[in-house]
Design a protein around this motif. Structure first.
Motif, short mmCIF file in Angstrom:
data_model
loop_
_atom_site.label_atom_id
_atom_site.label_comp_id
_atom_site.label_asym_id
_atom_site.label_seq_id
_atom_site.Cartn_x
_atom_site.Cartn_y
_atom_site.Cartn_z
N UNK A 1 1.10 -1.23 0.09
CA UNK A 1 0.05 -0.13 -0.04
C UNK A 1 0.95 1.15 -0.14
N UNK B 1 2.43 -2.76 4.44
CA UNK B 1 2.34 -4.08 3.92
C UNK B 1 1.41 -4.72 4.87
N UNK B 2 0.26 -5.45 4.09
CA UNK B 2 -0.38 -6.16 4.76
C UNK B 2 -0.49 -7.70 4.31
N UNK B 3 -1.11 -8.60 4.90
CA UNK B 3 -1.28 -10.02 4.45
C UNK B 3 -0.51 -10.95 5.67
N UNK C 1 -5.11 1.85 5.83
CA UNK C 1 -4.24 0.32 5.15
C UNK C 1 -4.96 -0.71 5.95
N UNK C 2 -6.34 -1.29 5.20
CA UNK C 2 -6.95 -2.24 6.28
C UNK C 2 -6.06 -3.57 5.89
N UNK C 3 -5.74 -4.03 6.99
CA UNK C 3 -4.84 -5.20 6.98
C UNK C 3 -5.60 -6.38 7.35
N UNK D 1 -5.71 -5.93 11.59
CA UNK D 1 -5.75 -4.35 12.08
C UNK D 1 -5.49 -3.51 11.06
#
Lengths: 343, 343, 343, 343
Positions: free
Chosen positions: B29, B41-43, D31-33, D36
């Motif tokens: 992101x 960073x997500x995941x 930033x939706x993770x 959270x």
């Protein structure tokens, strides 16, 4: 040992302390001062606990004067400790350079790094097979398979190997494969591990704990020597302080302080000391110049893929530059960097 | 996780980081700012090492956002952990009081102290059979004989016993005799010991290491819970700082900080925190008032003859006064001090 | 003072040290031990620098035994210091509660907070007119206008005011308006400021420096007393350690340590100690229970709009709850919370 | 800046934070993770206090990403700062060597040391006329007389002089006599002194505070530059840690960390860093090798008679040896040691 009495302590209270000292077979030396009395104690102080006096009436504080270490001390053995590890001399005018990956991840990765650090001038190979990790969910090392990889790479490169024993259940296995058994910072006061290391028949690389004093480090080494193993290398790897620009604070002042008190060789680990690769080179240079007997540096072919501590690993070309600069400074410091033989 | 780019980072460098993130199966992101770009960073971040990114061109720093603990966390288990030890409830509104000598020195000494601390209101007995000592020349504990003394005194007083396992080779023996197995501060990151403690079938009292962060303490507990043992009591016992008026600095601020993040009970050890007996009482009071779930206090019949830590031990009359004050404060804090049954 | 000789020190070297001691008009007391000789020194030690001996041949170390403080010391004045500030008694069995905003931002904000904290039971008002800020780009305080606002709010509420003098050029102005002049942590060793505070005719609230030892704090107070001002309140506000769960580490152990050595009142500042508002309440309770002579707490009507330190400010309802709990604990501690009169 | 939401934060809470951000004229980047949500903020962050968000419902923590310094930063001025002091070039490839007594005690003492350190190769003279002393009963310096002695010795040796201004009331006087005005470690956050130093027309030597972070040091320098004075030399002089083998812990890792962020020259003071003369030489060598832009070393003709800090002073012959070793290492580091001209 010195007992300092409070300002208003009565003559009677002084007498009681003197009597307590003498009833333990020791000699009391009262020193009456303008403001307060102090009482020196001489004799065999090894058995005394300072608590014996601190709770007596009229006592302000108890100050230990004599130092508790023996075998590690220059007062008992003035000449510096020197020994050989598979032909690589350690201590004295020799400068030890241990390099390699944080963790052994595969044979190819380990061999590739080993060959490169050898070409650059390292004389021992490091690599963790058993990894102490803060989180149970992080990579924990290849264990026995890692040890076998290290042994195979030693065959091929001639580099003696240094690897960590994380507890007593793996120490014998580690000692079977390793040339030098490393005791990590988190285990510096794992006393059963230290005792076992003292019986394992291999030189021991003892890293300073994250908040260990000089005295605690030397007494940890004393555990190893006390078991009959005089081949100990001490290692400064950074202490925990309030700072945040590095992961730890490399305390280079401990190097001359150790050398004054102890005959054991002491090396520095700028990789853990800095925790970020860009500070490793300047701290490695500083370690040579402060008078350390060697360096331990993490090198990885692809730090961005490392399974542990990639932040602080140098790539082989950076290590090669480090060795160029270390060599120049070692020359000024009148140190030799021995070459590993074999293979 | 957040990747912060340098001010002058090129669009190409940003793209490379994004590509690296996505090639690991994660989502990137980018957040383009006035001065610099950051990339969220997500995941599934569990497998990522921050080193993967820190060495990429244009990257300034890598900031970890998500927290690595699971089982110990209130986010996973909101209600506080409570359990019983031989009828003594731990956690919740209960206030645990563990008292006894630093070391088990003899049956008479241990029984005498145990009876007195029980009369004063302690609900568990502490006493070291295996002692981790800084110097190899200090008293190292009575070992198995010490455990047998503790078990005999438990028979006579009904007090459950808490005693330390200093390494994996004695842990099973300790677990056989003890009601609660203590892991000492020096072993807080002895990960093989933590794993074994997670399998021993006894509640574990885990002391914070001398320079451990809150995160490291919780991850050490995570090792125990991860082995299937949910019964862990955390213990603040003082951290190492620059100060010299106490042996350690009792960090009471960690108590509410733990309670916010974790469901595990947390007690305080003002004896080690202070290191001098005269500060134990005020720090014990402060521990109750800060909201700790219990106390651990060293008591000795004759501190001036103790074989370890006599400086910090209370005599039984001092402990009796401490309990009077603790009781009053516990009342204000709406805490019950359960009574040990039996004997 | 004690000179400890090296193990191999010659009789000649011992004589030289003895001679050096005596040539300074002092008395030498040699204590020959089994391993080494120590030499006690008595007489007027005030003028001695330990450096005089440490560089002499054969000397291992120099240990200071006597303490350098006088006027602040219980050895010189056993009874606790007590005084009144506009009718509010400080010290002894009285418990001081200073509350208010970090910075004075406007008359309305200050008056509103002052009225609320007074209703909750605070007996002094804090508020910064001159703010020491880490960055030159942060809000630096309203200066003289802030002082005038404080004076006006004092008129209206009767609360005596505590505010900081950041340097000697503003100290006289601050002393003109304030009832208690605060010296901040960053200025604890600003010795010209301390001297001037000693001449300003107002009680002084001296905050402990972020890495000050107990001895340095007491000697800083000694500067103030030495100028003829005996009305000093010491304040523990957290020290800098390696931890990261709070902004600082509130060192409550310093409270009983100060009370043992010094007659000066000592209060705690849990707002700066914690740095996050959610830990202020438990640390305030702990401060009462450890035996502090008072509290200093930051309260703001709208912390999310505060121009400084909003993270750590309580809202008035939180402060009201804090005072409820503080009152209950103060009762147990046999402390009175005096009420500010006037207005 | 990054706002990290709690795991259970509602969509509504996220919206509120976004709204709060936007109502301050900034841009929000949610930033939706998986676990959270985090919210990046861009725009002019200079005015934001993190407290604005930390107390909002659903917020876990606030992380500052951008750095608050401007003028001291390489991002604003990439090339290293260089200037001349009476013909002695500072910064760049030049290596500054400032040597002299801790305190100016007399003309003879100062001149004698100055001549000797000049012969050994020092290019500036240090010496304290105003001394910040922990105890009010210690020697406080010769004040104006000390400045006059320094000026006279400068005439005779050509060495530019570096001396400390302990507070704003003496700063102008110091600036009148000195070539470089020193701000001591205890005054690193005496912001009125920093501002005045920024207006004094002299280069400023700014020593790092005993527990200052890198960020605080750079922001202290920012105060000086912000007043229009770009000639600042930073100085690492040891930080306060738990260790006891040296008086402070010389944090050489700060040198490359400063050089990466800032264009200002940075030197090291191994005398205060070590606090004992025997460690000064090895730490001086390490300072050169780590890449410092200079050294500051205390030298005294008769350390055993020094009125301050005699423990850490070198005698002239020791300093001469130090310069021999420094010269060799400076050569390896490709540094020139300029010679003071004149006299």
């Amino acid at each position: 040992m010195l007992i300092v009495m409070k300002m208003g302590a009565s003559a009677d209270q002084v007498s009681q302390v003197v009597h307590e000292i003498e009833s333990n077979g020791l000699k009391a030396h009262p020193i009456p001062g303008a403001q307060r009395t102090a009482i020196g104690i001489t004799g065999n102080l090894g058995v005394i606990e300072s608590g014996w006096f601190v709770s007596m009436p009229g006592v302000l504080e108890v100050i230990r004067v004599s130092h508790p270490y023996k075998l590690v001390s220059r007062e008992f053995k003035p000449e510096p400790t020197q020994f050989e590890v598979r032909g690589v001399p350690v201590g004295g005018e020799n400068f030890l350079v241990i390099a390699g990956p944080c963790s052994v991840e595969s044979y190819e990765q380990t061999r590739s790094v080993a060959q490169k650090v050898k070409e650059s001038g390292a004389n021992m190979l490091r690599g963790g097979a058993f990894k102490p990790r803060t989180s149970p969910y992080s990579f924990q090392g290849l264990a026995l398979e890692g040890l076998k990889i290290l042994a195979r790479v030693r065959e091929e490169t001639g580099l003696p190997i240094v690897t960590e024993a994380t507890d007593i259940d793996v120490l014998d296995q580690v000692a079977e494969y390793a040339d030098v058994v490393q005791i990590g910072a988190r285990n510096m006061q794992n006393f059963s591990l230290l005792r076992r290391a003292g019986q394992c028949g291999r030189p021991v690389l003892l890293k300073r704990g994250m908040s260990a004093t000089l005295k605690e480090l030397l007494l940890a080494a004393e555990y190893v020597l006390d078991q009959g193993n005089p081949q100990v290398i001490l290692c400064e790897r950074g202490i925990r302080t309030y700072t945040d620009h590095t992961r730890n604070t490399l305390d280079l002042s401990v190097v001359p302080a150790i050398q004054e008190i102890s005959h054991l060789p002491v090396i520095a680990d700028p990789s853990h000391g800095a925790g970020v690769s860009r500070s490793v080179l300047p701290l490695a240079r500083a370690s040579v110049a402060v008078g350390a007997d060697g360096l331990m540096v993490e090198v990885h072919g692809e730090p961005e893929k490392a399974l542990s501590d990639g932040d602080q690993a140098l790539v082989p070309t950076e290590f090669d530059q480090l060795m160029d600069e270390v060599r120049e400074l070692a020359l000024v410091m009148k140190r030799k960097i021995p070459v590993a033989v074999g293979a």
